[in-house]
Motif scaffolding. Structure first.
Motif, PDB file in Angstrom:
ATOM      1  N   TRP A 135       2.205   6.297   5.646  1.00 50.69           N
ATOM      2  CA  TRP A 135       1.685   7.194   4.611  1.00 50.69           C
ATOM      3  C   TRP A 135       1.908   8.655   4.969  1.00 50.69           C
ATOM      4  O   TRP A 135       2.221   9.480   4.096  1.00 50.69           O
ATOM      5  CB  TRP A 135       0.184   6.955   4.411  1.00 50.69           C
ATOM      6  N   ALA A 192      -3.527   1.173  -3.968  1.00 54.37           N
ATOM      7  CA  ALA A 192      -3.228   1.567  -2.591  1.00 54.37           C
ATOM      8  C   ALA A 192      -4.413   1.285  -1.681  1.00 54.37           C
ATOM      9  O   ALA A 192      -4.257   0.782  -0.561  1.00 54.37           O
ATOM     10  CB  ALA A 192      -2.856   3.052  -2.539  1.00 54.37           C
ATOM     11  N   THR A 237      -0.257   1.341   8.198  1.00 53.32           N
ATOM     12  CA  THR A 237      -0.092   1.952   6.878  1.00 53.32           C
ATOM     13  C   THR A 237      -0.185   3.467   6.965  1.00 53.32           C
ATOM     14  O   THR A 237       0.600   4.182   6.319  1.00 53.32           O
ATOM     15  CB  THR A 237      -1.154   1.418   5.901  1.00 53.32           C
ATOM     16  N   TRP A 244       8.083   6.859  10.029  1.00 50.97           N
ATOM     17  CA  TRP A 244       7.460   5.549   9.840  1.00 50.97           C
ATOM     18  C   TRP A 244       7.923   4.572  10.926  1.00 50.97           C
ATOM     19  O   TRP A 244       7.109   3.902  11.579  1.00 50.97           O
ATOM     20  CB  TRP A 244       7.810   5.022   8.451  1.00 50.97           C
ATOM     21  N   SER A 299       0.829  -1.206   0.000  1.00 52.30           N
ATOM     22  CA  SER A 299       0.000   0.000   0.000  1.00 52.30           C
ATOM     23  C   SER A 299       0.865   1.259   0.000  1.00 52.30           C
ATOM     24  O   SER A 299       0.603   2.216  -0.742  1.00 52.30           O
ATOM     25  CB  SER A 299      -0.932  -0.006   1.219  1.00 52.30           C
ATOM     26  N   LEU A 300       1.924   1.249   0.801  1.00 52.28           N
ATOM     27  CA  LEU A 300       2.806   2.410   0.861  1.00 52.28           C
ATOM     28  C   LEU A 300       3.561   2.603  -0.454  1.00 52.28           C
ATOM     29  O   LEU A 300       3.790   3.736  -0.889  1.00 52.28           O
ATOM     30  CB  LEU A 300       3.789   2.270   2.025  1.00 52.28           C
ATOM     31  N   PHE A 305       1.116   4.274  -2.788  1.00 53.98           N
ATOM     32  CA  PHE A 305       0.986   5.698  -2.459  1.00 53.98           C
ATOM     33  C   PHE A 305       2.218   6.476  -2.930  1.00 53.98           C
ATOM     34  O   PHE A 305       2.098   7.586  -3.468  1.00 53.98           O
ATOM     35  CB  PHE A 305       0.803   5.893  -0.954  1.00 53.98           C
ATOM     36  N   SER A 364      -8.881   5.884  -2.408  1.00 50.61           N
ATOM     37  CA  SER A 364      -8.209   4.853  -1.616  1.00 50.61           C
ATOM     38  C   SER A 364      -9.017   4.520  -0.361  1.00 50.61           C
ATOM     39  O   SER A 364      -9.236   3.344  -0.047  1.00 50.61           O
ATOM     40  CB  SER A 364      -6.802   5.314  -1.219  1.00 50.61           C
TER      41      SER A 364
END
Length: 207
Positions: free
Chosen positions: A59, A36, A55, A183, A17-18, A21, A87
């Motif tokens: 993000w 994403a 996530t 992160w 997903s990251l 993005f 998304s």
């Protein structure tokens, strides 16, 4: 039968997903918001709310970095808001369908076991029957992570030191360092909040 730890699948969906993005922001490519959202839903379906939360922690710095890089300033936000809505809509829709089916097909008792016992119970520590309760252990994951990355502990600590020094001087850190700091540290803080803690929960954070 083939078995796999759900934490491995969770790590895949969080990183996927990251990556989607990042591709959407790096090239202003709207279509990447679609996978994403699908991968975001996959994170939820794998292990519940912790998937999307992990996530979102990754993000957020991506959004800031690609929005405020010197050569990107002034870019219109017209792409970003609709993209995020797509998304979020996809993730909410796919995950919502599963939750509704679980409640109606599995019954209230199964839903209660999944949500109140396995999700909220692990968060608050009330689900003692599930084990792995480590209330009052804020450094649990710091110790576990140090053991996991021991061969790379020197470079990691050096990068962490440089990043903190840069922020302390109120300077703008390199983009990748900023993403990594927010992160990584954000994920550790998020995982440290629940009373239930296990070393394998770090798997989605290791990237």
């Amino acid at each position: 039968a083939i078995w796999t730890r759900v934490d491995a699948a969770l790590a895949f969906f969080v990183v996927a997903s990251l990556m989607a993005f990042a591709r959407a922001y790096a090239g202003n490519r709207w279509r990447w918001f679609i996978p994403a959202g699908i991968f975001l839903a996959g994170g939820f379906l794998t292990k519940g709310p912790i998937g999307p939360l992990l996530t979102i922690v990754g993000w957020f710095p991506l959004f800031l970095v690609f929005r405020w890089l010197p050569h990107r300033r002034g870019d219109p936000v017209s792409l970003q808001i609709p993209g995020l809505l797509v998304s979020a809509g996809l993730a909410t829709g796919l995950a919502g369908i599963w939750v509704i089916l679980l409640y109606h097909q599995g019954g209230p008792a199964l839903f209660h076991q999944w949500f109140y016992e396995n999700q909220l119970g692990r968060l608050t520590g009330s689900a003692t029957s599930l084990g792995h309760i480590h209330s009052g252990s804020p450094l649990y994951y710091i110790v576990a992570l140090s053991l996991y990355i021991f061969p790379l502990l020197g470079p990691v600590l050096s990068s962490l030191k440089n990043g903190i020094q840069t922020l302390w001087k109120r300077e703008m850190p390199p983009p990748l360092l900023a993403v990594g700091l927010i992160w990584g540290l954000g994920s550790l803080i998020l995982l440290s909040i629940p009373a239930t803690k296990r070393g394998i929960y770090l798997l989605p954070v290791l990237p």
